[in-house]
Scaffold this active site. Structure first.
Site, PDB file in Angstrom:
ATOM      1  N   SER A  86      -0.280  13.232   3.510  1.00 42.13           N
ATOM      2  CA  SER A  86       0.858  13.671   2.449  1.00 42.13           C
ATOM      3  C   SER A  86       1.644  12.882   1.707  1.00 42.13           C
ATOM      4  CB  SER A  86       1.821  14.669   3.162  1.00 42.13           C
ATOM      5  OG  SER A  86       2.732  14.056   4.062  1.00 42.13           O
ATOM      6  N   ASP A 196      -0.259  10.332  12.895  1.00 42.92           N
ATOM      7  CA  ASP A 196      -0.435   9.800  14.349  1.00 42.92           C
ATOM      8  C   ASP A 196       0.632   9.520  15.061  1.00 42.92           C
ATOM      9  OD1 ASP A 196      -2.841   9.329  12.353  1.00 42.92           O
ATOM     10  OD2 ASP A 196      -3.765   8.193  14.016  1.00 42.92           O
ATOM     11  N   HIS A 344       9.633  12.793   2.601  1.00 42.57           N
ATOM     12  CA  HIS A 344       8.701  12.447   1.570  1.00 42.57           C
ATOM     13  C   HIS A 344       9.085  11.660   0.414  1.00 42.57           C
ATOM     14  CE1 HIS A 344       6.072  15.476   3.996  1.00 42.57           C
ATOM     15  NE2 HIS A 344       5.352  14.774   3.745  1.00 42.57           N
TER      16      HIS A 344
END
Length: 420
Positions: A86, A196, A344
């Protein structure tokens, strides 16, 4: 619009106190600020750069195109592509409020965005377009998924991990074959691993797999091996994972952010039943990822005359920017550099990330920056340093280099560009 975010309970308490002491102006200020923070209304776009033209004056292309990746100039690149999650997908980068957080603003992605120009949407493709107006592959769609028309060669998928990035690589090779683009020079940027480290090593109920540094390297090796086998004339930027612990430094969050952060990165903030890591534990994991990637790429496994992979560590030692908070009367993290979820990057930060990545592409291995700053100069190719830096061309120097000093402004190696 103010650059302030506050804890919802704290703000509500301050509004009541202001009203009690008959300070309606202060109460109105706090209420407006709370509404802005809850709905995510903050100025999250870059300033418009005021240089009349791109500051790098040396823009030569190679005729014919070079055979060696070590003699690759920015104007020689015909195709850009990107694989990732993303971050590359630019989730929430221009989201006006919390309801638009899931949107992927691919056109402004630092690595692959193709909307606008370098002046108002600074991205790697928009910079390259100055050197080669016909470069293709950048995302021309303002908002869209990896499957939407206009996404082009931005194949990043939100939620992707090192397990699934191989599927993106296969799709990219298939698309390039259909485009008959094997003999054109390609710049591919890969950044993968945030999911991850954020959702898998802390035994969340969301999902789990072996997220150890060794297994991360094995999966990245599988992907890079495939790309090397199937592609030629390719330069790969491998961008290590952002330091996700930066979010630990973000204070005075809105209720929307307080709700979002535990679920977007549970291994840092809790959520989905995960036991969050301490900051030192997470940084140890991130350092393990970087160490394994360096071991893999520095082994020369991906060195071929027309193919290379270069680590661009632009974001491994990052810190938040600060601005003065009128309410707290102190310097606080400037959340205009983040989306409404406070995680983000906003378009404003994507622009700085593009500049940091560009500068690393023209820096030798020992000179690459590992953090960002708010107004970095552009590092430009010059007649003495015309090539994109690889591990084997001495930081992009020409074979007939006469010993140019990198900081010599007479050669326009470093150029500052201010904002309107």
């Amino acid at each position: 619009m103010r650059l302030i975010r506050m804890d919802g309970i704290q703000t509500f308490h301050q509004i009541l106190v202001a009203l009690f002491f008959c300070q309606p102006a202060l109460a109105k200020f706090l209420l407006e600020d709370t509404i802005n923070n809850i709905w995510g209304i903050l100025p999250r776009e870059q300033c418009r750069l005021k240089s009349p033209e791109f500051p790098c004056k040396y823009r030569r292309r190679s005729y014919p195109p070079p055979e060696s990746v070590h003699r690759l100039q920015p104007g020689d690149i015909d195709i850009v592509a990107a694989l990732g999650d993303s971050i590359i997908g630019s989730t929430a980068a221009l989201a006006p409020n919390i309801f638009h957080i899931p949107n992927q603003y691919r056109g402004v992605s630092f690595a692959i965005g193709g909307v606008g120009t370098w002046k108002d949407r600074l991205t790697i493709p928009n910079i390259l377009r100055v050197f080669n107006p016909y470069v293709t592959g950048g995302s021309s769609v303002p908002v869209g998924t990896e499957n939407d028309r206009g996404t082009n060669l931005n194949l990043a998928v939100p939620g992707a991990t090192s397990v699934t990035v191989f599927d993106q690589a296969k799709r990219l090779v298939d698309m390039l074959k259909r485009m008959r683009s094997m003999d054109r020079w390609k710049l591919i940027t890969i950044q993968i691993g945030h999911n991850d480290v954020c959702t898998h090593p802390c035994n969340t109920t969301y999902t789990a797999f072996d997220a150890s540094p060794y297994m991360y390297r094995q999966r990245i090796q599988h992907t890079l091996d495939y790309l090397k086998t199937n592609l030629r004339r390719t330069f790969i930027n491998f961008v290590p994972v952002l330091d996700v612990t930066i979010t630990k430094e973000l204070k005075d969050l809105s209720p929307a952010c307080l709700f979002a952060v535990p679920y977007v990165c549970p291994c840092v903030h809790g959520g989905f039943g995960g036991k969050p890591f301490t900051r030192k534990e997470m940084q140890r994991l991130l350092n393990g990822y970087l160490k394994e990637i360096k071991y893999l790429i520095n082994s020369n496994r991906y060195e071929r005359e027309d193919f290379t992979v270069v680590i661009q560590p632009a974001f491994v030692n990052i810190k938040p920017f600060y601005s003065y908070s009128k309410v707290h009367r102190k310097q606080s993290p400037d959340l205009t550099y983040f989306g409404p979820d406070c995680l983000h990057p906003s378009q404003k930060l994507h622009a700085l990330m593009a500049r940091a990545l560009w500068n690393n592409m023209f820096s030798s291995e020992n000179e690459k920056q590992t953090s960002w700053n708010q107004s970095p100069p552009f590092i430009c190719p010059t007649p003495s340093n015309p090539y994109i830096a690889t591990r084997f061309n001495n930081g992009g120097q020409s074979a007939n280099n006469t010993g140019i000093v990198y900081g010599n402004y007479n050669h326009n190696r470093f150029v500052n560009v201010q904002c309107y």
